[in-house]
Design a protein around this motif. Structure first.
Motif, PDB file in Angstrom:
ATOM      1  N   ALA A 124       0.853  -1.192   0.000  1.00 37.78           N
ATOM      2  CA  ALA A 124       0.000   0.000   0.000  1.00 37.78           C
ATOM      3  C   ALA A 124       0.887   1.239   0.000  1.00 37.78           C
ATOM      4  N   GLN A 125       0.333   2.319  -0.569  1.00 37.91           N
ATOM      5  CA  GLN A 125       1.001   3.611  -0.490  1.00 37.91           C
ATOM      6  C   GLN A 125      -0.020   4.710  -0.713  1.00 37.91           C
ATOM      7  N   CYS A 126       0.281   5.883  -0.202  1.00 40.86           N
ATOM      8  CA  CYS A 126      -0.566   7.047  -0.448  1.00 40.86           C
ATOM      9  C   CYS A 126       0.211   8.310  -0.117  1.00 40.86           C
ATOM     10  N   ARG A 127      -0.282   9.393  -0.670  1.00 40.91           N
ATOM     11  CA  ARG A 127       0.184  10.718  -0.278  1.00 40.91           C
ATOM     12  C   ARG A 127      -0.891  11.287   0.632  1.00 40.91           C
ATOM     13  N   ARG A 128      -0.463  11.905   1.724  1.00 35.74           N
ATOM     14  CA  ARG A 128      -1.403  12.479   2.688  1.00 35.74           C
ATOM     15  C   ARG A 128      -0.978  13.900   2.993  1.00 35.74           C
ATOM     16  N   GLN A 129      -1.938  14.809   2.969  1.00 35.18           N
ATOM     17  CA  GLN A 129      -1.694  16.192   3.320  1.00 35.18           C
ATOM     18  C   GLN A 129      -2.301  16.434   4.697  1.00 35.18           C
ATOM     19  N   ALA A 130      -1.477  16.953   5.616  1.00 26.17           N
ATOM     20  CA  ALA A 130      -1.937  17.190   6.979  1.00 26.17           C
ATOM     21  C   ALA A 130      -1.698  18.644   7.368  1.00 26.17           C
ATOM     22  N   PHE A 131      -2.653  19.183   8.098  1.00 25.70           N
ATOM     23  CA  PHE A 131      -2.570  20.538   8.648  1.00 25.70           C
ATOM     24  C   PHE A 131      -1.857  20.406   9.980  1.00 25.70           C
ATOM     25  N   MET A 132      -0.660  20.988  10.094  1.00 28.37           N
ATOM     26  CA  MET A 132       0.217  20.747  11.239  1.00 28.37           C
ATOM     27  C   MET A 132       0.456  22.022  12.048  1.00 28.37           C
TER      28      MET A 132
END
Length: 165
Positions: free
Chosen positions: A146-154
């Motif tokens: 599995a793989q993914c790109r994730r955008q997080a508000f940090m």
């Protein structure tokens, strides 16, 4: 990564993420039939590929149940939390490029990596920024599952406390 000032729970603040850094997560997890059954039933997913061993043995090329892909996605991201975002995430903004290039089966053991692929300051909040992660999950033989790109508000580092005199 250079010297990192972590949140008391262990998460990394926006400023301390280095684009290009790859984190090898120490947590691993062997996935079980119970994981597959519980997750599939909790999410009302009756797909026999996940919950019917007889169906899988007689009607699929796999011969055994596949782990539910959304469980796999959640596990991959969950494994990354202790090393990256615990206590410092304001929220997830999205996940893209999610793929499952090879099957994951009951009894496989998952390990994960996270690459920091981008970051930028928030345009609307001076106390936050956006970090883009590329998560990858592998089973015990090194196969990418599995793989993914994730955008997080940090969160950014908190401003130092000032003392009135």
């Amino acid at each position: 990564m250079a010297e990192i000032r972590r949140h008391k729970r262990g998460g990394i603040y926006f400023e301390d993420f280095e684009v290009g850094a790859v984190i090898e997560h120490g947590l691993t997890r062997t996935v079980t039939q119970m994981d597959n059954m519980l997750f599939s039933n909790m999410t009302l997913n009756p797909q026999p590929l996940h919950i019917d061993a007889h169906f899988c043995a007689t009607e699929t090329e796999w011969g055994q149940p596949l782990m539910n892909s959304l469980f796999t996605l959640g596990l991959m991201i969950g494994i990354s939390v202790n090393d990256t975002t615990i206590g410092t995430t304001i929220g997830n903004l999205g996940m893209t490029d999610v793929t499952f290039p090879a099957p994951l089966f009951e009894g496989d053991t998952v390990h994960c990596t996270t690459e920091i692929v981008g970051k930028r300051e928030s345009r609307s909040r001076p106390d936050a920024g956006i970090v883009e992660f590329h998560h990858k999950a592998f089973k015990q033989d090194g196969t990418l599952v599995a793989q993914c790109r994730r955008q997080a508000f940090m969160r950014r580092h908190p401003a130092p406390a000032t003392v009135a005199v």
